[in-house]
Design a protein around this motif. Structure first.
Motif, PDB file in Angstrom:
ATOM      1  N   ASP A  13       0.865  -1.169   0.000  1.00  0.00           N
ATOM      2  CA  ASP A  13       0.000   0.000   0.000  1.00  0.00           C
ATOM      3  C   ASP A  13       0.905   1.223   0.000  1.00  0.00           C
ATOM      4  OD1 ASP A  13       0.683   0.622   2.740  1.00  0.00           O
ATOM      5  OD2 ASP A  13      -0.822  -0.792   3.393  1.00  0.00           O
ATOM      6  N   PHE A  14       0.366   2.324  -0.419  1.00  0.00           N
ATOM      7  CA  PHE A  14       1.167   3.537  -0.493  1.00  0.00           C
ATOM      8  C   PHE A  14       1.283   4.188   0.877  1.00  0.00           C
ATOM      9  CE2 PHE A  14      -0.320   3.185  -4.910  1.00  0.00           C
ATOM     10  CZ  PHE A  14       0.907   3.185  -5.537  1.00  0.00           C
ATOM     11  N   ARG A  15       2.323   4.971   1.036  1.00  0.00           N
ATOM     12  CA  ARG A  15       2.547   5.653   2.317  1.00  0.00           C
ATOM     13  C   ARG A  15       1.310   6.453   2.711  1.00  0.00           C
ATOM     14  NH1 ARG A  15       7.828   8.621   1.599  1.00  0.00           N
ATOM     15  NH2 ARG A  15       8.297   7.204  -0.080  1.00  0.00           N
ATOM     16  N   GLY A  16       0.998   6.363   4.000  1.00  0.00           N
ATOM     17  CA  GLY A  16      -0.178   7.043   4.516  1.00  0.00           C
ATOM     18  C   GLY A  16      -1.427   6.189   4.511  1.00  0.00           C
ATOM     19  N   SER A  20       0.888   1.694   7.060  1.00  0.00           N
ATOM     20  CA  SER A  20       2.035   2.599   7.037  1.00  0.00           C
ATOM     21  C   SER A  20       2.266   3.218   8.404  1.00  0.00           C
ATOM     22  CB  SER A  20       1.814   3.731   6.023  1.00  0.00           C
ATOM     23  OG  SER A  20       1.720   3.213   4.724  1.00  0.00           O
ATOM     24  N   GLY A  22       3.615   6.351  10.614  1.00  0.00           N
ATOM     25  CA  GLY A  22       3.755   7.791  10.445  1.00  0.00           C
ATOM     26  C   GLY A  22       2.394   8.444  10.307  1.00  0.00           C
ATOM     27  N   ASP A  24      -1.062   9.588   9.082  1.00  0.00           N
ATOM     28  CA  ASP A  24      -2.131   9.024   8.263  1.00  0.00           C
ATOM     29  C   ASP A  24      -2.656  10.066   7.291  1.00  0.00           C
ATOM     30  OD1 ASP A  24      -2.073   6.572   9.526  1.00  0.00           O
ATOM     31  OD2 ASP A  24      -3.606   7.112  10.988  1.00  0.00           O
ATOM     32  N   LEU A  35       1.819  13.679  -1.381  1.00  0.00           N
ATOM     33  CA  LEU A  35       2.020  12.236  -1.481  1.00  0.00           C
ATOM     34  C   LEU A  35       2.188  11.736  -2.906  1.00  0.00           C
ATOM     35  CD1 LEU A  35      -0.604  11.066   1.152  1.00  0.00           C
ATOM     36  CD2 LEU A  35       1.872  11.089   1.397  1.00  0.00           C
ATOM     37  N   ASP A  42       7.773   4.711  -4.261  1.00  0.00           N
ATOM     38  CA  ASP A  42       7.305   3.556  -3.492  1.00  0.00           C
ATOM     39  C   ASP A  42       7.219   2.307  -4.367  1.00  0.00           C
ATOM     40  OD1 ASP A  42       7.092   5.200  -1.271  1.00  0.00           O
ATOM     41  OD2 ASP A  42       4.933   5.483  -1.470  1.00  0.00           O
TER      42      ASP A  42
END
Length: 65
Positions: A13-16, A20, A22, A24, A35, A42
């Protein structure tokens, strides 16, 4: 199903999003400009990881989204 068919599979899944660590994503519209440019990085890193795993033929990798 892909693994059962003999494919090596890496899900991400992508950051956020998802698991993940960190900050949200709380408001996509507000954070997409920050993002979006990182998504290609990524994916590149995920592919890099996949192709270094034992038994994975790095010349035969596909991406599905």
């Amino acid at each position: 199903m892909l693994v059962d068919a003999g494919f090596h599979v890496l899900t991400m899944d992508f950051r956020g999003f998802g698991g993940s660590v960190g900050r949200d994503v709380t408001g996509w519209e507000e954070q997409k400009l920050e993002l979006w440019p990182m998504f290609d990085v990524d994916v590149d890193r995920a592919l890099e990881l996949l192709t270094t795993l034992p038994g994975v033929d790095s010349t035969r990798v596909g991406v599905m989204g």
